[in-house]
Design a protein around this motif. Structure first.
Motif, mmCIF file in Angstrom:
data_model
loop_
_atom_site.group_PDB
_atom_site.id
_atom_site.type_symbol
_atom_site.label_atom_id
_atom_site.label_comp_id
_atom_site.label_asym_id
_atom_site.label_seq_id
_atom_site.Cartn_x
_atom_site.Cartn_y
_atom_site.Cartn_z
ATOM 1 N N THR A 11 0.887 -1.128 0.140
ATOM 2 C CA THR A 11 -0.019 -0.021 -0.055
ATOM 3 C C THR A 11 0.774 1.399 -0.095
ATOM 4 O OG1 THR A 11 0.059 0.178 2.484
ATOM 5 C CG2 THR A 11 -1.829 -1.292 1.316
ATOM 6 N N HIS A 12 1.940 1.005 0.668
ATOM 7 C CA HIS A 12 2.862 2.331 0.695
ATOM 8 C C HIS A 12 4.419 1.753 0.517
ATOM 9 C CE1 HIS A 12 -0.859 3.716 2.728
ATOM 10 N NE2 HIS A 12 -0.390 4.802 2.591
ATOM 11 N N SER A 13 5.173 2.764 0.323
ATOM 12 C CA SER A 13 6.709 2.508 0.359
ATOM 13 C C SER A 13 7.279 2.743 1.468
ATOM 14 C CB SER A 13 7.389 3.446 -0.734
ATOM 15 O OG SER A 13 7.532 4.786 -0.062
ATOM 16 N N CYS A 14 8.328 2.408 2.068
ATOM 17 C CA CYS A 14 8.925 2.470 3.108
ATOM 18 C C CYS A 14 9.404 3.799 3.509
ATOM 19 C CB CYS A 14 9.945 1.649 3.308
ATOM 20 S SG CYS A 14 9.849 -0.259 3.264
ATOM 21 N N GLU A 20 -0.039 11.938 9.238
ATOM 22 C CA GLU A 20 -1.575 11.837 8.598
ATOM 23 C C GLU A 20 -1.894 10.538 8.292
ATOM 24 O OE1 GLU A 20 0.570 13.866 5.650
ATOM 25 O OE2 GLU A 20 -0.687 12.821 4.036
ATOM 26 N N HIS A 21 -1.157 9.522 8.469
ATOM 27 C CA HIS A 21 -1.514 8.037 8.080
ATOM 28 C C HIS A 21 -1.873 7.436 9.358
ATOM 29 C CE1 HIS A 21 1.120 9.170 4.687
ATOM 30 N NE2 HIS A 21 0.172 8.426 3.901
ATOM 31 N N VAL A 22 -1.695 7.846 10.546
ATOM 32 C CA VAL A 22 -2.080 7.135 11.691
ATOM 33 C C VAL A 22 -3.566 6.679 11.681
ATOM 34 C CG1 VAL A 22 -2.286 7.537 14.261
ATOM 35 C CG2 VAL A 22 -0.119 8.446 13.084
ATOM 36 N N GLY A 23 -3.523 5.394 12.099
ATOM 37 C CA GLY A 23 -4.892 4.823 12.124
ATOM 38 C C GLY A 23 -5.096 3.966 10.858
ATOM 39 N N GLN A 24 -4.471 4.219 9.966
ATOM 40 C CA GLN A 24 -4.609 3.128 8.712
ATOM 41 C C GLN A 24 -3.716 1.971 8.898
ATOM 42 O OE1 GLN A 24 -3.605 5.187 5.059
ATOM 43 N NE2 GLN A 24 -4.597 7.201 5.543
ATOM 44 N N THR A 25 -4.494 0.796 8.246
ATOM 45 C CA THR A 25 -3.974 -0.090 7.804
ATOM 46 C C THR A 25 -3.057 -0.415 6.790
ATOM 47 O OG1 THR A 25 -5.537 -1.471 9.093
ATOM 48 C CG2 THR A 25 -4.390 -2.898 7.599
ATOM 49 N N VAL A 26 -1.951 -0.600 6.701
ATOM 50 C CA VAL A 26 -0.650 -0.767 5.529
ATOM 51 C C VAL A 26 -0.010 -1.836 5.422
ATOM 52 C CG1 VAL A 26 -0.475 1.767 6.018
ATOM 53 C CG2 VAL A 26 0.877 0.380 7.063
ATOM 54 N N THR A 81 1.950 -6.514 7.379
ATOM 55 C CA THR A 81 0.767 -5.895 7.423
ATOM 56 C C THR A 81 0.597 -5.397 8.841
ATOM 57 O OG1 THR A 81 -0.247 -7.620 6.109
ATOM 58 C CG2 THR A 81 -1.870 -6.167 7.072
ATOM 59 N N GLY A 82 0.024 -4.137 8.861
ATOM 60 C CA GLY A 82 -0.103 -3.515 10.523
ATOM 61 C C GLY A 82 -0.799 -1.960 10.507
ATOM 62 N N GLU A 83 -0.886 -1.412 11.548
ATOM 63 C CA GLU A 83 -1.440 -0.280 11.702
ATOM 64 C C GLU A 83 -0.402 0.720 12.039
ATOM 65 O OE1 GLU A 83 -4.623 1.823 14.695
ATOM 66 O OE2 GLU A 83 -4.437 -0.425 14.686
ATOM 67 N N VAL A 84 -0.582 1.935 11.144
ATOM 68 C CA VAL A 84 0.327 3.004 11.693
ATOM 69 C C VAL A 84 -0.126 3.689 13.016
ATOM 70 C CG1 VAL A 84 1.260 5.255 10.597
ATOM 71 C CG2 VAL A 84 0.219 3.593 9.033
ATOM 72 N N ALA A 105 3.023 -4.142 13.511
ATOM 73 C CA ALA A 105 2.658 -5.203 12.579
ATOM 74 C C ALA A 105 1.857 -6.413 13.227
ATOM 75 C CB ALA A 105 4.125 -6.071 12.411
ATOM 76 N N ARG A 106 0.734 -6.649 12.330
ATOM 77 C CA ARG A 106 0.000 -7.856 12.413
ATOM 78 C C ARG A 106 0.390 -9.113 12.055
ATOM 79 N NH1 ARG A 106 -4.917 -4.610 11.441
ATOM 80 N NH2 ARG A 106 -4.961 -5.850 9.526
ATOM 81 N N GLU A 107 0.793 -8.753 10.909
ATOM 82 C CA GLU A 107 1.364 -10.246 10.186
ATOM 83 C C GLU A 107 2.498 -10.221 9.435
ATOM 84 O OE1 GLU A 107 -1.726 -12.032 7.277
ATOM 85 O OE2 GLU A 107 -3.163 -10.825 8.571
#
Ligand code: ASP
Length: 603
Positions: A11-14, A20-26, A81-84, A105-107
């Motif tokens: 979804t995003h680069s490193c 502003e991305h806080v709360g998003q799953t990436v 995969t995880g949350e910002v 990170a979740r996964e």
């Protein structure tokens, strides 16, 4: 066991995540730059070409992922995969663009493993990189360093800007062949044996010089190409056996038209790559003036330190090294080092060695200050020293460095010394760009050893119109020495002491080209043998034309602020022209040699 990527998409680069991305799953993918274990928390620095993001595995909230996070080591390729989340106050890292956030990170997918790298990829600013040979052997690892990646991206920006600019200016990109016949640019050719013509060879182009001129004869009017060139010469820090240049040729050009085109080109490239506005037009110096004032045909104008003729201060003195230099038509020149009164004896000794490397017999010096000290005090006396200081224009805190000898040696040694001192004494302003044109190069250079004249640019360069009668006299009238006085319609662009482009108005007349070949000691037969096709072409209505070539790597070195040409190309060779990664040059199958009619003499 490695995981499959499946349909998982980044979804995003490193380098992308911000507050502003806080709360998003990436979903992020990249290389493990660093792993740190703190019991229930494991941190990864995840890296891709865009940057680094901190990823956290928390035993409490993602038990399985945390357990799996024990496996990846440096340079493993993973997907997470995880949350910002926002980093806690005091844990933010202002040094990286993503430093305000981290990803919980979740996964974790482990996409590939990696051997321990033969050298450390990341080095702190105060550490030195691993030996360059080792890095060149594993170039693909060295290229993971952000600095090299940034350079290659800058190079891409430069090249794409070139295509835009040249297109806007009405130029057509034309590719010329790589397998050709030797072109006369002064260096050795790389050759390719022919299978179909036993004993014959192609040569790789040192530049597409004759092809671009033939494009003008063909009526193509405005040609350009990012041309790969090959030169088998002794390599220096700023040279590679193969390199790229923006190669340009146009018909019916005035010098002004070419200068404007090239100034526009550099202005565009500097703006597009490093955001710098280069002031145009560039100042111009004739070759003679550049040599006189800076001892160099590629002067660095970011700092002064012009060479001063000290002869006027030396009337009547009989110090043998100076007196004999002046009596023999030579020079005594020097330059002022601002604040140089504080230079140590050791520094002066080292500078002496530097000057000698460029042919100077000795380096004399005067240090001012409360008390004047000088290597010349005994030989010349205080009065003369005082006059020299005055003529040089030195102040109470300065020093004057002096060389005597033949004009060529004085220029070479003082020119080199000027740059060396400016570097050592930190007299060069940073982030400053000083472009200029050096014009009116000599047509020919005399080579004492071979007792003959060489073309200083190349043999297709035209002389200044007013010097043409001299050419006739020199070649047809036997006044060979006049060749040394001929000035060429040749020009170089120099930025910060680096020759970033060079070109000329060409000869378009068959009769003039014949004179030049003759001046270079070529018989009609040799000229025909080597350039028959071109001499023929000149007889079919050749328009006046001229052009230039600008080194991509040289320019990139200025833009990327590096003195190592290997920093601005993806897969460079060593100073002995070897590719350590693919191990080239290499042996070939004996059958191939047979096909090529080649027998190798091993001895
Ligand atoms: N062919 C020359 C070079 O490669 C440049 C030129 O004269 O256009 O240096």
């Amino acid at each position: 066991m490695l995981d499959n990527l499946g349909n998982l998409e980044r979804t995003h680069s490193c380098g992308a995540l911000r507050a502003e991305h806080v709360g998003q799953t990436v979903v992020l993918m990249g290389w493990v730059a660093r792993r740190r274990d703190f019991g229930p928390l494991t941190f990864f620095d995840l890296r891709d070409r865009d940057g680094i993001t901190q990823v956290v595995f928390n035993e409490e909230t993602a038990r399985a992922a945390h357990a799996k996070a024990k496996q990846p080591r440096g340079e493993y390729v993973i997907a997470i995969t995880g949350e910002v989340v926002s980093r806690a106050e005091g844990q933010r890292n202002p040094k990286i663009a993503t430093g305000e956030v981290e990803v919980q990170a979740r996964e974790l997918l482990i996409l590939n493993d990696a051997r321990t790298t033969p050298f450390q990829l990341e080095v702190a600013a105060n550490e030195t990189l691993a030996a360059e040979d080792l890095r060149l052997k594993y170039r693909y690892l060295d290229l993971r360093r952000p600095q090299l990646q940034a350079n290659l991206r800058m190079r891409h920006r430069m090249l794409s800007e070139i295509h835009r600019y040249m297109d806007e200016q009405g130029f057509t990109e034309i590719e010329t062949p790589i397998m050709i016949k030797s072109t006369p640019e002064g260096a050795r050719d790389y050759v390719v044996p022919s299978r179909t013509f036993p004993g014959k060879f192609y040569a790789l182009p040192q530049s597409p010089q004759l092809f671009k001129q033939l494009c003008m004869i063909a009526g193509l009017d405005k040609y350009y190409q990012i041309a790969r060139c090959f030169r088998d010469e002794d390599l220096r820090a700023d040279r590679q056996p193969e390199f790229s240049q923006l190669d340009v040729e146009m018909s019916f050009p005035t010098l002004e038209r070419i200068y404007a085109l090239v100034e526009g080109y550099f202005a565009r490239v500097f703006k597009a790559t490093i955001g710098v506005e280069l002031p145009t037009p560039f100042p111009r110096l004739s070759y003679a003036e550049a040599m006189r004032r800076y001892g160099s045909d590629k002067p660095d104008l970011r700092f002064g330190m012009e060479l001063q003729d000290l002869a006027p201060a030396l009337a009547g003195m009989d110090f043998p090294p100076f007196a004999s230099a002046l009596a023999g038509g030579g020079e005594v020149k020097g330059f002022v080092v601002k604040g140089g009164a504080a230079m140590s004896r050791k520094t002066l000794d080292e500078l002496q060695e530097h000057a000698k490397r460029y042919g100077a017999g000795a380096l004399a010096w005067i240090k001012l200050g409360d008390e004047v000290s000088s290597s010349l005090l005994k030989a010349l006396g205080e009065e003369t020293i005082k006059r020299m200081v005055e003529v040089a224009g030195a102040d109470i805190t300065d020093a004057v460095l002096i060389v005597a000898g033949r004009a060529k040696t004085v220029a070479a040694s003082l020119g080199a010394l000027r740059v060396e001192v400016a570097k050592r004494e930190k007299l060069i302003p940073e982030n400053t760009y000083a472009p200029l044109w050096v014009t009116e190069f000599p047509m020919f250079e005399y080579d004492e050893e071979g007792d003959r004249y060489y073309a200083m640019h190349h043999p297709f360069t035209s002389a200044l119109d007013e010097d043409l009668p001299l050419l006739e006299r020199a070649v047809e009238g036997g006044e060979t020495k006049l060749l040394g006085q001929l000035r060429a319609k040749a020009y170089d662009t120099v930025i910060n002491g680096v020759e970033v482009a060079g070109g000329s108005i060409r000869i378009h007349r068959r009769d003039v080209q014949r004179l030049i070949f003759k001046a270079l000691g070529m018989t009609e037969e040799t000229a025909r043998e080597r350039f028959g096709f071109f001499l023929d072409a000149l007889e079919f209505g050749t328009p006046p034309h001229g052009g230039i070539a600008s080194g991509i790597e040289r320019t990139m070195m200025v833009l990327a602020n590096t003195e190592n040409i290997r920093d601005v190309m993806a897969f460079p060779k060593t100073a002995s022209a070897a590719d350590l990664m693919i191990d080239a040059p290499g042996a070939v199958d004996p059958h191939m040699l047979e096909d090529l009619h080649i027998r190798v003499d091993e001895a």
